[in-house]
Design a protein around this motif. Sequence first.
Motif, short mmCIF file in Angstrom:
data_model
loop_
_atom_site.label_atom_id
_atom_site.label_comp_id
_atom_site.label_asym_id
_atom_site.label_seq_id
_atom_site.Cartn_x
_atom_site.Cartn_y
_atom_site.Cartn_z
N TRP A 159 -11.84 63.17 13.07
CA TRP A 159 -12.57 61.84 12.27
C TRP A 159 -14.16 63.09 12.70
CZ3 TRP A 159 -16.30 58.89 15.09
CH2 TRP A 159 -16.48 59.31 15.93
N MET A 160 -14.88 63.80 13.71
CA MET A 160 -15.75 65.31 13.06
C MET A 160 -16.39 65.73 12.68
SD MET A 160 -17.12 62.18 15.28
CE MET A 160 -18.87 62.73 15.21
N ILE A 161 -15.21 66.12 11.76
CA ILE A 161 -15.35 67.38 11.24
C ILE A 161 -15.06 66.83 9.85
CG2 ILE A 161 -14.20 69.98 10.46
CD1 ILE A 161 -15.58 69.56 13.87
N THR A 162 -16.02 67.30 8.78
CA THR A 162 -16.43 68.12 7.59
C THR A 162 -16.27 68.55 6.92
OG1 THR A 162 -18.28 66.43 7.47
CG2 THR A 162 -17.85 67.21 5.93
N ASN A 163 -14.35 68.48 6.13
CA ASN A 163 -14.23 69.41 5.28
C ASN A 163 -14.46 69.35 3.90
OD1 ASN A 163 -11.38 70.02 7.17
ND2 ASN A 163 -11.60 67.55 7.12
N VAL A 164 -15.52 70.29 2.98
CA VAL A 164 -15.73 70.57 1.82
C VAL A 164 -14.77 72.10 1.49
CG1 VAL A 164 -17.05 71.84 0.30
CG2 VAL A 164 -17.88 70.55 2.54
N PRO A 165 -13.88 71.39 -0.03
CA PRO A 165 -12.81 72.46 -0.41
C PRO A 165 -13.93 72.94 -0.80
CG PRO A 165 -12.81 70.54 -1.45
CD PRO A 165 -13.83 70.29 -0.23
N LEU A 166 -13.43 74.57 -0.83
CA LEU A 166 -14.45 75.33 -1.80
C LEU A 166 -14.02 76.20 -2.73
CD1 LEU A 166 -15.72 77.48 1.01
CD2 LEU A 166 -17.17 76.04 0.30
N PHE A 167 -12.32 76.59 -3.42
CA PHE A 167 -12.14 77.16 -3.97
C PHE A 167 -10.23 76.84 -3.41
CE2 PHE A 167 -13.47 80.63 -2.00
CZ PHE A 167 -12.82 81.33 -1.12
N ASP A 168 -9.39 77.14 -4.71
CA ASP A 168 -8.33 77.14 -4.71
C ASP A 168 -7.89 78.78 -5.07
OD1 ASP A 168 -7.98 74.43 -4.21
OD2 ASP A 168 -7.62 74.20 -6.79
N LEU A 169 -6.60 79.13 -4.35
CA LEU A 169 -6.14 80.71 -4.03
C LEU A 169 -4.33 80.25 -4.97
CD1 LEU A 169 -7.01 82.19 -1.21
CD2 LEU A 169 -8.15 82.03 -3.25
N VAL A 170 -4.49 81.54 -5.97
CA VAL A 170 -3.69 81.29 -6.38
C VAL A 170 -3.02 83.22 -5.91
CG1 VAL A 170 -2.63 82.35 -8.85
CG2 VAL A 170 -3.77 80.14 -8.91
N PRO A 171 -1.83 83.06 -5.18
CA PRO A 171 -0.89 84.13 -4.77
C PRO A 171 -0.77 85.39 -6.06
CG PRO A 171 0.94 82.66 -5.22
CD PRO A 171 -0.72 82.19 -5.18
N VAL A 172 -1.43 86.45 -5.74
CA VAL A 172 -0.84 88.35 -6.52
C VAL A 172 -0.27 89.04 -5.64
CG1 VAL A 172 -3.29 87.31 -8.26
CG2 VAL A 172 -3.50 89.04 -6.15
N VAL A 173 0.75 89.62 -6.35
CA VAL A 173 0.88 91.33 -5.74
C VAL A 173 -0.16 92.10 -6.10
CG1 VAL A 173 3.47 92.41 -5.95
CG2 VAL A 173 3.51 89.93 -6.04
N MET A 174 -0.44 92.65 -4.60
CA MET A 174 -0.78 94.80 -4.86
C MET A 174 0.28 95.73 -4.35
SD MET A 174 -4.67 93.59 -3.55
CE MET A 174 -4.91 95.38 -2.52
N CYS A 175 -0.05 96.80 -5.74
CA CYS A 175 0.66 97.85 -4.71
C CYS A 175 0.02 98.86 -5.33
CB CYS A 175 2.13 97.75 -5.44
SG CYS A 175 2.06 97.46 -7.14
N ARG A 176 0.32 99.64 -5.40
CA ARG A 176 -0.15 100.96 -6.35
C ARG A 176 -0.15 101.27 -7.13
NH1 ARG A 176 3.32 105.91 -5.90
NH2 ARG A 176 5.17 105.68 -4.65
N LYS A 177 -0.87 102.37 -7.89
CA LYS A 177 -0.75 101.88 -10.06
C LYS A 177 1.13 102.56 -10.37
CE LYS A 177 -5.13 101.12 -11.14
NZ LYS A 177 -6.39 101.84 -12.25
N ASP A 178 1.34 103.67 -9.23
CA ASP A 178 2.72 103.85 -9.67
C ASP A 178 3.68 103.78 -9.22
OD1 ASP A 178 1.06 105.59 -7.03
OD2 ASP A 178 1.73 107.18 -8.18
N HIS A 179 3.36 102.16 -8.42
CA HIS A 179 4.74 102.21 -7.73
C HIS A 179 5.54 102.30 -8.40
CE1 HIS A 179 7.26 99.75 -4.89
NE2 HIS A 179 5.77 99.53 -4.62
N PRO A 180 7.43 102.59 -8.09
CA PRO A 180 7.99 103.20 -8.22
C PRO A 180 9.11 102.53 -9.14
CG PRO A 180 8.67 103.09 -6.04
CD PRO A 180 6.71 103.12 -6.39
N ARG A 181 9.13 100.94 -8.32
CA ARG A 181 9.87 99.63 -8.74
C ARG A 181 8.92 98.23 -9.28
NH1 ARG A 181 11.28 102.41 -4.84
NH2 ARG A 181 10.43 101.08 -3.20
#
Length: 298
Positions: A159-181
């Motif tokens: 109750w003593m802490i204020t929470n301010v939403p900044l932004f939502d997150l959507v998950p993405v997948v990172m991998c190398r450009k020539d990933h074999p699969r």
Amino acid sequence: MLDIDVSVIRIFLTVMDTRSVTLAAELLNSSTASVSRALKKMRDSFNDPLFIRTKKGLEPTALAYNITPNLALALNSIQSAVSVSTTLRNGDNRQTRLKLSLSPMLEYYLTSILQHQGYPFDDVALTNETHDGDLTKDITRLRTRKIDISFTPQKYADWMITNVPLFDLVPVVMCRKDHPRIKAGFNLQELEREEYLSPTMWPSLFEDNIVLNPHNKAPIYSSTSVLNLMMMTATTDYILICGQPFAREFEKLVDVQVLEFPHAKPMGTIYAHYHKSRATDVNIVNLINKIKAGALHE
């Protein structure tokens, strides 16, 4: 004139937060005797009991409620003055210092946003204590005014802490450009067969067993280092799942591809947290507004 030092004010405000001498002592890493002595000094100075013992804990008197906003403001002002004095001794002439708590990955992203938004770094010195994922400790540091703002993907139920939403997150997948699969259009079953990297602190945000770990497969490697995660993703077949805005920043620096995750809905929100007594602090409000504006235009 009242003879009250900063430590006594801090103890009084912590007791106001917790309604308990014992809890206040734990938060302040002090003894109950020290807290009791500080409260006695406050009572003598204001000629008021300040707290009444009840079955539910300490109940503040009307005077305690009335003096709390001014004492909180005074403590914040004193801390700001000390920060200015310290920066001047160190050759830093900026008039304001804000102490933040956040993860390395989030620090990297928010700093980029603030730069794009023209944040006045020449006037405000931002320092960061790396968030270690311990929410209880984080709340304690906010309540005892040891940090000014923290940033996590967790809404604090305090109750003593204020929470301010900044932004939502959507998950993405990172991998190398020539990933074999892993390529555009991959499915969840294909993803589950891959070895993956994992951020070990906020904002990993996405629970492994929800995202790609139905069989409790552990990550091949975990790190708090943004650099390690970026380079391992770019140079190995390991994949990394993280929030879209972080991935877009990485994509500017290393040769990776960022692919949409099968679940398109947001899976988390980044919050800014601060003590409610700081609600009118111009520097905190300005920092949060700059971040929200920058995230909105990403």
